[in-house]
Write an enzyme that holds these catalytic residues in place. Structure first.
Site, PDB file in Angstrom:
ATOM      1  N   LYS A  45       2.198  81.744   7.361  1.00  0.00           N
ATOM      2  CA  LYS A  45       1.824  80.621   6.489  1.00  0.00           C
ATOM      3  C   LYS A  45       1.900  81.041   5.019  1.00  0.00           C
ATOM      4  O   LYS A  45       2.404  80.296   4.188  1.00  0.00           O
ATOM      5  CB  LYS A  45       0.395  80.154   6.811  1.00  0.00           C
ATOM      6  CG  LYS A  45       0.262  79.496   8.173  1.00  0.00           C
ATOM      7  CD  LYS A  45      -1.139  78.963   8.368  1.00  0.00           C
ATOM      8  CE  LYS A  45      -1.378  78.563   9.804  1.00  0.00           C
ATOM      9  NZ  LYS A  45      -2.787  78.324  10.103  1.00  0.00           N
ATOM     10  N   GLU A  60      -3.084  84.368  21.803  1.00  0.00           N
ATOM     11  CA  GLU A  60      -3.793  84.375  20.519  1.00  0.00           C
ATOM     12  C   GLU A  60      -5.119  85.109  20.610  1.00  0.00           C
ATOM     13  O   GLU A  60      -5.627  85.625  19.626  1.00  0.00           O
ATOM     14  CB  GLU A  60      -4.044  82.933  20.056  1.00  0.00           C
ATOM     15  CG  GLU A  60      -3.303  82.590  18.792  1.00  0.00           C
ATOM     16  CD  GLU A  60      -3.583  81.185  18.282  1.00  0.00           C
ATOM     17  OE1 GLU A  60      -4.454  80.478  18.812  1.00  0.00           O
ATOM     18  OE2 GLU A  60      -2.906  80.785  17.326  1.00  0.00           O
ATOM     19  N   HIS A  96      16.117  80.852  39.886  1.00  0.00           N
ATOM     20  CA  HIS A  96      17.563  80.801  39.666  1.00  0.00           C
ATOM     21  C   HIS A  96      17.926  81.202  38.243  1.00  0.00           C
ATOM     22  O   HIS A  96      19.068  81.066  37.827  1.00  0.00           O
ATOM     23  CB  HIS A  96      18.075  79.393  39.981  1.00  0.00           C
ATOM     24  CG  HIS A  96      17.854  79.030  41.427  1.00  0.00           C
ATOM     25  ND1 HIS A  96      18.864  79.061  42.363  1.00  0.00           N
ATOM     26  CD2 HIS A  96      16.729  78.678  42.090  1.00  0.00           C
ATOM     27  CE1 HIS A  96      18.363  78.724  43.550  1.00  0.00           C
ATOM     28  NE2 HIS A  96      17.071  78.492  43.405  1.00  0.00           N
TER      29      HIS A  96
HETATM   30  O1  PA5 Z   1      -6.676  78.425  18.493  1.00  0.00           O
HETATM   31  C1  PA5 Z   1      -6.530  78.139  17.311  1.00  0.00           C
HETATM   32  O2  PA5 Z   1      -7.494  78.154  16.524  1.00  0.00           O
HETATM   33  C2  PA5 Z   1      -5.201  77.699  16.723  1.00  0.00           C
HETATM   34  O3  PA5 Z   1      -4.135  77.893  17.550  1.00  0.00           O
HETATM   35  C3  PA5 Z   1      -5.267  76.239  16.349  1.00  0.00           C
HETATM   36  O4  PA5 Z   1      -5.545  75.498  17.492  1.00  0.00           O
HETATM   37  C4  PA5 Z   1      -3.998  75.706  15.714  1.00  0.00           C
HETATM   38  O5  PA5 Z   1      -3.527  76.582  14.727  1.00  0.00           O
HETATM   39  C5  PA5 Z   1      -4.239  74.337  15.099  1.00  0.00           C
HETATM   40  O6  PA5 Z   1      -5.220  74.415  14.104  1.00  0.00           O
HETATM   41  P1  PA5 Z   1      -5.951  73.172  13.525  1.00  0.00           P
HETATM   42  O7  PA5 Z   1      -6.675  72.485  14.616  1.00  0.00           O
HETATM   43  O8  PA5 Z   1      -6.886  73.706  12.494  1.00  0.00           O
HETATM   44  O9  PA5 Z   1      -4.890  72.281  12.914  1.00  0.00           O
END
Ligand code: PA5
Length: 424
Positions: free
Chosen positions: A414, A278, A299
């Protein structure tokens, strides 16, 4: 301490050639002047964290541990992966647990949600709903069902004592909902993003409920913060790793495979994949983070690593001292023909598998290997390791001239999903 061993990395230039750039981005991280600079709260967090909130986390965990059979961690991505990685890293997969920690709110799978609700019936349940934004649909939907179940069993008042919310300090749907319902709340600081939040209450409450010493976790993180506060590529292992990744990418590698020889580090790899994936997969750039667990996956994936397209490199986490070990027993008839191993430790066998694989992949497969040595799988080492990866990730992604702290691409699915779901 973590040692970054580049002996087998097959780098065509020296990491130290990057010193000028690394010094520039080191200042950007520490002086908070780089891209995404309003999300750099994690840099000084091990010394800046809120002691009062930390004490509240410890008190809540103690209370939960006295009465809970099951503790539900309801969150997704950075709101659960770090805690799960920590619990398995420190406690292993099959250790005796005082409280069973279960993870929910990370999927729309109806089977997973319904099965969990069935599984917890008749058990003493506590729940921590975790969401920085407070609006993540996977988490909110699962939490609605859990809350209704808990209220049907315990009533509204008692449920409110069993539910804890970790979210933004002031804003958001979850904060408003928690305040109205009277849940105790914990905070995700504004300047720390989800995947950098395991050392905040996001990770610390579940980790403490599992029975892990969170003071040791923070001490490890602090030790890493102090050790890695040095811009020199001669000594800073996180920056050595950060640069080595970029050099290998420049040499044509497309994927980085995180390897461990301990089954209980699988979730650490899942956490790592989110952190790097990310943070760096943007603007058509970045290495694909993947992971395997050896020798298990030798394996299944071993063939590809050995002889497949040479587009990947491996980063191996080498655990010097395993949590547990045993000696291979002698068998009288040697029916399985394993007596040649009798008297050796299981970890010795595992280490020989590692050495043999390293030689096979590096010498014959021509696969670059970065080795990251950690001493053990203690709570202290976990804290050290996650901070090490934060620092390495921030530096490595800055070297790509990308913002490591946003995730604009995640919104696209989303938008489409909400349209299909009929959300106004
Ligand atoms: O790193 C990030 O910001 C995202 O991966 C969030 O952790 C994830 O989408 C969860 O978001 P939230 O804590 O707002 O529910």
């Amino acid at each position: 301490m973590i040692k970054c061993d580049l002996t087998y990395a097959k780098l065509d230039v020296s990491v130290e050639d990057f010193q000028e750039k690394v010094s520039f981005y080191h200042r950007a991280l520490h002086e908070k002047t780089g891209k995404g600079n309003d999300f750099l709260g994690w840099v000084d967090w091990p010394k800046n964290y809120d002691n009062e909130e930390f004490a509240r986390v410890q008190a809540a965990a103690e209370r939960i541990r006295k009465d809970a059979e099951v503790f539900l961690v309801c969150g997704i991505g950075g709101s659960y992966l770090g805690a799960r990685a920590a619990v398995e890293f420190v406690q292993g997969l099959f250790g005796k647990k005082d409280v069973e920690v279960l993870y929910v709110g990370n999927t729309f799978s109806s089977t997973a949600i319904v099965q969990l609700l069935e599984y917890i019936k008749g058990k003493s349940v506590y729940c921590n709903v975790i969401s920085k934004s407070g609006t993540t649909t996977e988490t909110a939907l699962a939490f609605r069902m859990i809350r209704q179940y808990m209220e049907s069993v315990y009533g509204t008042e008692e449920s409110a004592k069993r539910i804890f919310a970790t979210t933004d300090k002031k804003r958001g749907t979850l904060k408003a909902l928690a305040d109205k319902a009277g849940f105790e709340t914990f905070t995700i600081p504004d300047d720390i993003g989800g995947r950098y939040s395991v050392l905040t209450s996001v990770g610390l409450l579940p980790i403490a409920v599992a029975g892990i010493d969170i003071e040791a976790v923070m001490a490890g993180a602090k030790s890493a913060m102090l050790t890695l506060n040095d811009e020199s590529l001669k000594t800073n292992a996180a920056y050595q790793y950060a640069v080595a990744r970029r050099i290998l990418e420049n040499q044509g590698k497309f994927a980085e495979m995180l390897v461990s020889y301990e089954s209980h580090l699988t979730m650490l790899a899942e956490w790592w994949k989110q952190l790097f994936g990310e943070s760096e997969g943007k603007e058509g750039k970045g290495l694909l983070p993947t992971s395997v667990n050896f020798s298990t996956d030798l394996h299944s994936m071993g063939q590809f690593v050995q002889e497949g397209s040479n587009k990947l490199f491996e980063t191996v986490i080498v655990v010097d001292q395993p949590m547990l070990d045993a000696t291979v027993p002698e068998a009288q008839d040697d029916g399985d023909q394993l007596n040649y191993l009798a008297g050796k430790s299981l970890d010795w066998v595992n280490k020989m598998a590692f050495r043999g694989t390293l030689a096979a992949h590096v010498d014959e497969g021509n696969v670059s290997n970065i080795l990251l040595h950690i001493e053990d799988t203690s709570a202290f080492t976990f804290g050290y390791l996650v901070y090490f990866f934060f620092k390495a990730c921030g530096m490595s992604v800055y070297l790509l001239d990308v913002n490591p702290f946003d995730q604009p691409g995640v919104e696209v699915y989303k938008r489409n999903m909400f349209k299909l779901l009929g959300k106004k």
